[in-house]
Structures are given as C-alpha cells and as structure tokens.
Scaffold this active site. Structure first.
Site, PDB file in Angstrom:
ATOM      1  N   SER A  10      -4.829 -58.225 -31.252  1.00  0.00           N
ATOM      2  CA  SER A  10      -5.454 -56.949 -31.592  1.00  0.00           C
ATOM      3  C   SER A  10      -6.810 -57.172 -32.254  1.00  0.00           C
ATOM      4  O   SER A  10      -6.941 -57.973 -33.181  1.00  0.00           O
ATOM      5  CB  SER A  10      -4.562 -56.157 -32.543  1.00  0.00           C
ATOM      6  N   HIS A  35      -6.429 -56.310 -27.125  1.00  0.00           N
ATOM      7  CA  HIS A  35      -5.728 -55.071 -27.456  1.00  0.00           C
ATOM      8  C   HIS A  35      -6.572 -54.280 -28.467  1.00  0.00           C
ATOM      9  O   HIS A  35      -6.863 -54.760 -29.556  1.00  0.00           O
ATOM     10  CB  HIS A  35      -4.364 -55.461 -28.054  1.00  0.00           C
ATOM     11  N   ASP A  37      -6.788 -51.205 -30.861  1.00  0.00           N
ATOM     12  CA  ASP A  37      -5.988 -50.222 -31.589  1.00  0.00           C
ATOM     13  C   ASP A  37      -6.860 -49.040 -31.989  1.00  0.00           C
ATOM     14  O   ASP A  37      -7.693 -49.137 -32.880  1.00  0.00           O
ATOM     15  CB  ASP A  37      -5.356 -50.877 -32.821  1.00  0.00           C
ATOM     16  N   MET A  39      -7.231 -45.438 -33.553  1.00  0.00           N
ATOM     17  CA  MET A  39      -6.568 -44.537 -34.505  1.00  0.00           C
ATOM     18  C   MET A  39      -7.479 -43.358 -34.830  1.00  0.00           C
ATOM     19  O   MET A  39      -8.683 -43.540 -34.991  1.00  0.00           O
ATOM     20  CB  MET A  39      -6.245 -45.302 -35.793  1.00  0.00           C
ATOM     21  N   HIS A  68      -4.764 -48.905 -26.965  1.00  0.00           N
ATOM     22  CA  HIS A  68      -3.537 -48.341 -27.528  1.00  0.00           C
ATOM     23  C   HIS A  68      -3.947 -47.110 -28.333  1.00  0.00           C
ATOM     24  O   HIS A  68      -4.467 -47.238 -29.442  1.00  0.00           O
ATOM     25  CB  HIS A  68      -2.854 -49.419 -28.402  1.00  0.00           C
ATOM     26  N   MET A  70      -3.492 -44.323 -30.597  1.00  0.00           N
ATOM     27  CA  MET A  70      -2.664 -43.717 -31.648  1.00  0.00           C
ATOM     28  C   MET A  70      -3.378 -42.448 -32.092  1.00  0.00           C
ATOM     29  O   MET A  70      -3.985 -42.381 -33.166  1.00  0.00           O
ATOM     30  CB  MET A  70      -2.495 -44.708 -32.810  1.00  0.00           C
ATOM     31  N   MET A 139       6.622 -50.491 -30.750  1.00  0.00           N
ATOM     32  CA  MET A 139       6.031 -50.715 -32.078  1.00  0.00           C
ATOM     33  C   MET A 139       7.056 -51.399 -32.986  1.00  0.00           C
ATOM     34  O   MET A 139       8.158 -50.880 -33.176  1.00  0.00           O
ATOM     35  CB  MET A 139       5.598 -49.390 -32.712  1.00  0.00           C
ATOM     36  N   GLY A 144      -0.694 -47.725 -37.905  1.00  0.00           N
ATOM     37  CA  GLY A 144      -1.685 -47.184 -38.831  1.00  0.00           C
ATOM     38  C   GLY A 144      -2.506 -48.255 -39.511  1.00  0.00           C
ATOM     39  O   GLY A 144      -3.666 -48.026 -39.819  1.00  0.00           O
ATOM     40  N   PHE A 145      -1.911 -49.421 -39.709  1.00  0.00           N
ATOM     41  CA  PHE A 145      -2.622 -50.475 -40.416  1.00  0.00           C
ATOM     42  C   PHE A 145      -2.256 -51.843 -39.842  1.00  0.00           C
ATOM     43  O   PHE A 145      -1.152 -52.025 -39.336  1.00  0.00           O
ATOM     44  CB  PHE A 145      -2.277 -50.455 -41.916  1.00  0.00           C
ATOM     45  N   GLY A 146      -3.186 -52.786 -39.949  1.00  0.00           N
ATOM     46  CA  GLY A 146      -2.896 -54.144 -39.553  1.00  0.00           C
ATOM     47  C   GLY A 146      -2.174 -54.877 -40.676  1.00  0.00           C
ATOM     48  O   GLY A 146      -2.081 -54.389 -41.802  1.00  0.00           O
ATOM     49  N   GLY A 147      -1.626 -56.045 -40.343  1.00  0.00           N
ATOM     50  CA  GLY A 147      -1.069 -56.935 -41.356  1.00  0.00           C
ATOM     51  C   GLY A 147       0.270 -56.516 -41.933  1.00  0.00           C
ATOM     52  O   GLY A 147       0.665 -56.983 -42.998  1.00  0.00           O
ATOM     53  N   ASP A 177       4.315 -54.757 -30.646  1.00  0.00           N
ATOM     54  CA  ASP A 177       3.072 -54.568 -31.402  1.00  0.00           C
ATOM     55  C   ASP A 177       3.370 -54.439 -32.896  1.00  0.00           C
ATOM     56  O   ASP A 177       3.980 -53.464 -33.326  1.00  0.00           O
ATOM     57  CB  ASP A 177       2.380 -53.295 -30.889  1.00  0.00           C
ATOM     58  N   GLY A 178       2.953 -55.447 -33.663  1.00  0.00           N
ATOM     59  CA  GLY A 178       3.059 -55.352 -35.110  1.00  0.00           C
ATOM     60  C   GLY A 178       3.847 -56.492 -35.729  1.00  0.00           C
ATOM     61  O   GLY A 178       5.021 -56.687 -35.398  1.00  0.00           O
ATOM     62  N   GLY A 179       3.197 -57.251 -36.579  1.00  0.00           N
ATOM     63  CA  GLY A 179       3.881 -58.319 -37.301  1.00  0.00           C
ATOM     64  C   GLY A 179       4.297 -59.495 -36.438  1.00  0.00           C
ATOM     65  O   GLY A 179       5.192 -60.252 -36.799  1.00  0.00           O
TER      66      GLY A 179
END
Ligand code: ZN
Length: 194
Positions: A10, A35, A37, A39, A68, A70, A139, A144-147, A177-179
C-alpha cells in the site's frame, strides 16, 4: 484452483513527499502491483489520495495500479480512478446500495472489478455478485489508518469466501488488507488468500 501469490504494497506506508520515487523503489523491491488506499473522510475517518495524485505517479511505474475506494457513493468516482491509470478498482460492499451494478460498471469501463468487506461483514454479502467480481478484498483491520494490527478472526471468512469461489468455479483473486507482514502472511495465505 492454485493461484499465483502476489504482493501489493500500500502506498499509504510511503513518504507522501516523494510518491513517484516511492513507486520506483517498490518496483525495484519486487512488488507485483501497487495498492492505492483512497479515503474520503466520511466512509473512514481519514482523507488520502485523489485521482490526480495517482495520475501524476502513473508514468513512474510499469506495475499495475489498484484503487481501494474507501468512500461513500463510489460510483461517481470510479471513472476518475480508471482514467488515472488504475487497472483494478475495488468498492466496499458496505458503501454500495446496488453492488451488482457498481461492479458491472467497473468492468464495462475496462477495469477489473473488486469488492471489499470490512472485518464485521459476513461472506454471504458477496455470494450473489461473484459473477461480476475479479477480486475480493478482505479487510483484516478496520479501514481508515495504516499500521494497525492484523485481526486473525477474519481467517474463517477467508476460508468461506475461497470455498464459495472454488465451488462456483469462479476466476477470482482473494486479497487481504491490513496488518500483513512476516508474522501474519502465512496464516492468511493458508486460509486462501493469494
Ligand atoms: Zn487497502
């Protein structure tokens, strides 16, 4: 069906002051696609990347770009992201009143269609649109947020979606997607993500 594993880092994790150079670096590092993101500050509590930013980065990379979205009411924005150079556009099931139509339209505009599900959204929500889907995005964080930390509780849902796809004989990628990192990628892959 055995599918090729692809890595789609991302852009959210990059240095926003030099996005073009970051695209080049990701390509050199072996990314399969990039990717984006997107928002809108309404669907998620954060605001990120408009189509003009992606269009400006497009000449800096030969990798496929995937958007993506959102955002609420993604239909009005879809053409802009395709024009900006995204070959895959993903919309959220929670943001689309007429999901089948939204996904069909992405294909009609010449891109691959993707459908994204928030962590709490059941797999059944996409069971009747798979005929117009090229990619499912599960997801593994609340967007909403990275990390953020990976939510392993979505793995049974990935298994369910993979079973739905295989049973129906569909040609569909599953993305998570995520973590995702060295500590979580094996379990997600074992569940059916490619
Ligand atoms: Zn994403």
């Amino acid at each position: 069906m055995q599918r090729t594993i692809e890595i789609a880092p991302s852009i959210l994790a990059s240095d926003f002051s030099k996005l073009g150079a970051e695209c080049v670096e990701l390509g050199a590092a072996g990314a399969d696609r990039l990717h984006w993101d997107v928002m809108d500050g309404v669907f998620v509590p954060n605001l990120t990347i408009g189509p003009d930013v992606i269009a400006a980065c497009r000449p800096h990379s030969e990798l496929p770009f995937e958007a993506h979205l959102m955002v609420v009411d993604p239909d009005q924005l879809v053409p802009r992201y395709i024009e900006a150079g995204c070959s895959t556009v993903m919309v959220h099931v929670e943001a689309c009143i007429h999901l089948h139509r939204s996904l069909s339209r992405i294909r009609d505009l010449g891109a691959r269609s993707g459908v994204a599900l928030n962590p709490h959204t059941p797999a059944e929500m996409i069971s009747h649109v798979l005929e117009v889907v090229d990619q499912v995005l599960v997801m593994s964080v609340n967007p909403g947020f990275g990390g953020q930390s990976y939510i392993a509780a979505v793995e049974p849902k990935i298994v369910e979606i993979k079973t739905m796809i295989d049973t129906g004989g569909h040609d569909i990628d599953i993305e998570v997607d995520g973590g995702i990192g060295a500590g979580t990628i094996a379990a997600a892959t074992a569940a059916g993500v490619n």
